[in-house]
Design a protein around this motif. Structure first.
Motif, short mmCIF file in Angstrom:
data_model
loop_
_atom_site.label_atom_id
_atom_site.label_comp_id
_atom_site.label_asym_id
_atom_site.label_seq_id
_atom_site.Cartn_x
_atom_site.Cartn_y
_atom_site.Cartn_z
N ALA A 124 0.86 -1.19 0.08
CA ALA A 124 0.00 -0.05 0.13
C ALA A 124 0.81 1.27 0.02
O ALA A 124 0.54 2.23 -0.71
N ARG A 125 1.95 1.09 0.78
CA ARG A 125 2.76 2.39 0.96
C ARG A 125 3.38 2.90 -0.41
O ARG A 125 3.87 3.74 -0.78
N ARG A 126 3.89 1.78 -1.13
CA ARG A 126 4.55 1.62 -2.71
C ARG A 126 3.38 2.09 -3.54
O ARG A 126 3.55 3.18 -4.30
N GLY A 127 2.25 1.89 -3.33
CA GLY A 127 1.04 2.44 -4.29
C GLY A 127 1.30 1.95 -5.69
O GLY A 127 0.73 2.73 -6.55
N CYS A 128 1.83 0.82 -6.12
CA CYS A 128 1.87 0.46 -7.39
C CYS A 128 0.93 -0.85 -7.61
O CYS A 128 1.22 -1.90 -6.81
N TYR A 129 0.23 -0.89 -8.72
CA TYR A 129 -0.68 -1.98 -8.81
C TYR A 129 -0.74 -2.73 -10.26
O TYR A 129 -0.42 -1.81 -11.19
N LYS A 130 -1.15 -3.99 -10.32
CA LYS A 130 -1.41 -4.41 -11.67
C LYS A 130 -2.47 -4.03 -12.18
O LYS A 130 -3.54 -3.51 -11.36
N PHE A 131 -3.11 -4.25 -13.40
CA PHE A 131 -4.19 -3.76 -13.96
C PHE A 131 -5.31 -4.55 -13.34
O PHE A 131 -6.40 -3.58 -13.41
N TRP A 132 -5.34 -5.43 -12.80
CA TRP A 132 -6.38 -6.16 -12.15
C TRP A 132 -6.98 -5.10 -11.09
O TRP A 132 -8.29 -5.02 -11.06
N SER A 133 -6.35 -4.42 -10.48
CA SER A 133 -6.51 -3.36 -9.49
C SER A 133 -7.37 -2.02 -9.94
O SER A 133 -7.93 -1.35 -9.12
N VAL A 134 -6.99 -1.79 -11.25
CA VAL A 134 -7.53 -0.70 -11.88
C VAL A 134 -8.54 -1.10 -12.91
O VAL A 134 -8.71 -0.04 -13.80
N ARG A 135 -8.92 -2.29 -13.11
CA ARG A 135 -9.63 -2.60 -14.38
C ARG A 135 -10.77 -2.10 -14.66
O ARG A 135 -11.32 -1.92 -15.80
N PHE A 136 -11.51 -1.38 -13.87
CA PHE A 136 -12.81 -0.57 -13.93
C PHE A 136 -12.50 0.95 -13.94
O PHE A 136 -13.45 1.58 -14.18
N LEU A 137 -11.22 1.32 -13.95
CA LEU A 137 -11.19 2.91 -14.38
C LEU A 137 -11.14 3.19 -15.95
O LEU A 137 -10.61 2.00 -16.91
N SER A 138 -11.36 4.18 -16.33
CA SER A 138 -11.33 4.74 -17.76
C SER A 138 -9.86 5.02 -18.16
O SER A 138 -8.90 5.18 -17.15
N GLU A 139 -9.72 5.32 -19.34
CA GLU A 139 -8.37 5.52 -19.67
C GLU A 139 -7.82 7.02 -19.31
O GLU A 139 -6.84 7.10 -18.94
N ASP A 140 -9.01 7.66 -19.08
CA ASP A 140 -8.73 9.23 -18.68
C ASP A 140 -8.32 8.99 -17.44
O ASP A 140 -7.48 9.65 -16.71
N GLU A 141 -9.08 8.13 -16.39
CA GLU A 141 -8.82 8.18 -15.03
C GLU A 141 -7.37 7.57 -14.86
O GLU A 141 -6.69 7.80 -14.03
N LEU A 142 -7.17 6.64 -15.65
CA LEU A 142 -5.71 6.08 -15.42
C LEU A 142 -4.74 6.96 -15.89
O LEU A 142 -3.47 7.05 -15.12
N GLU A 143 -4.70 7.98 -16.80
CA GLU A 143 -3.87 8.86 -17.05
C GLU A 143 -3.70 9.83 -15.99
O GLU A 143 -2.72 10.59 -15.79
N ARG A 144 -4.88 10.30 -15.40
CA ARG A 144 -4.75 11.53 -14.33
C ARG A 144 -4.24 11.15 -13.13
O ARG A 144 -3.66 11.88 -12.35
#
Length: 365
Positions: A124-144
């Motif tokens: 959690a402190r590192r804050g780096c995630y594989k795609f599974w954790s962000v799979r419901f975000l839009s491309e815009d949200e991923l970029e922002r």
């Protein structure tokens, strides 16, 4: 049970007792079989790590049950300063989701995440995630919100500035401040004594504070001192113990678990994506999200059509049978619902929502 397995069971049960945790008998048996297969590599320290990583809350993703976060964005407009606690924060997806909506709303938020697993807190402190954790975000949200680093999505530093992570047991870690919002999604499912957890949450919340539980969670203990908010039933407002109409068990309402939420925009996007696919190419994940939306909004015929296709394409996937069970519950067919949910439980016995639904059906018989 073998002698080795018996010894492991005593060790694991001792760890569960130490951390005041509970698991189902089936989950424990499966976990012990896994440990026995690697027994030569185990030390007491490793066993404890395995227990905390595998028998407590682990799976999460950004903006899980998005309608909850949309609702909290509205709530946050009422004041500028917020103090939030995320119990069982896992690898930090929930905490950073809160940080994002706070910053997007122009609010100052201090957010603390606590989890019993030191390994998950480090992640959690590192804050780096594989795609599974962000799979419901839009491309815009991923970029922002993220910086792409090889195959990982790393949360931008702006959203880390107001965040603290603590490793420890919620019941034993002392807190020197009170909170406006406490997230405790899927926490009570693992608590050995849910009343102790609820009591501490109550004591830590400010008088106008709110508690957020997971979609589908139902605990009469909570309803003694918290009242669900109609606009978002996963969110509960703290009520005075003197005036609470929930102080007596007989006044607790029997509420059936609800399915999770997705936004209208996401529904439109998913339907367009699904419409482009032939039946034999139908993707499971986006279609399940549409099914959830249909069930939540009582569009049962549409949910039934999607599930009829999914059960032919994915006959061994537990989610298909789980939502077939929810569909039958919506229709009032408890016998059919129980049959489907038992299949779902067989395919994935670690999904606690399935067991809650089966428990609900049992109580209605």
């Amino acid at each position: 049970m073998s002698q080795v397995n018996s010894k492991l069971e005593r060790q694991v049960e001792s760890i569960l007792l130490k951390h005041k945790l509970k698991v189902s008998e089936r989950t424990l048996k499966r976990f012990l079989n896994f440990l026995e297969s690697i027994i030569d590599e185990l030390t007491p320290e490793l066993i404890e790590i395995f227990v905390l990583d595998n028998l407590t809350i682990g799976e999460s993703y950004f903006f899980r049950d998005r309608k909850v976060f949309d609702f909290l964005k509205k709530v946050m407009q009422y004041k500028v300063e917020w103090n939030i606690l995320s119990v069982g924060c896992s690898r930090g997806e929930e905490v950073y989701s809160l940080s994002i909506i706070a910053r997007e709303s122009g609010r100052n938020c201090k957010i603390t995440g606590i989890d019993i697993s030191p390994q998950r807190i480090e992640e959690a402190r590192r804050g780096c995630y594989k795609f599974w954790s962000v799979r419901f975000l839009s491309e815009d949200e991923l970029e922002r919100f993220f910086i792409k680093n090889d195959d990982k999505f790393c949360i931008k530093s702006d959203y880390k500035a107001n965040v603290t992570f603590v490793s420890g047991n919620f019941l034993t870690v002392p807190f020197s401040e009170s909170f406006d919002i406490i997230f405790a999604r899927r926490v009570l499912l693992y608590a050995e004594n849910e009343e102790l957890v609820v009591r501490k949450i109550y004591s830590l919340l400010k008088n106008d504070g709110v508690l957020v539980l997971g979609s589908g969670e139902y605990f009469p203990t909570v309803l003694k001192d918290f009242e669900p908010i109609n606009e978002c039933p996963c969110v509960y407002k703290k009520v005075s113990r003197k005036s609470s109409k929930f102080s007596d068990e007989k006044h607790v309402k029997d509420k059936r678990p609800k399915t999770s939420f997705i936004s209208t925009q996401e529904v439109k996007y998913l339907k367009e994506a699904i419409a482009k696919n032939l039946e034999n190419e139908l993707a499971l994940e986006p279609t399940i999200r549409i099914v959830e939306h249909c069930l939540e909004n009582k569009i049962l015929s549409e949910a039934e059509n999607y599930l009829a296709i999914l059960v032919r394409k994915y006959p061994t996937h537990y989610l298909v049978w789980k939502y077939l069970g929810v569909l039958e519950l919506e229709k009032g067919n408890y016998e059919a619902a129980e049959k489907h949910l038992k299949k779902a439980a067989f395919l994935n016995h670690s999904d606690d929502e399935i067991w809650q639904l089966l428990h609900f059906i049992k109580g209605r018989k």
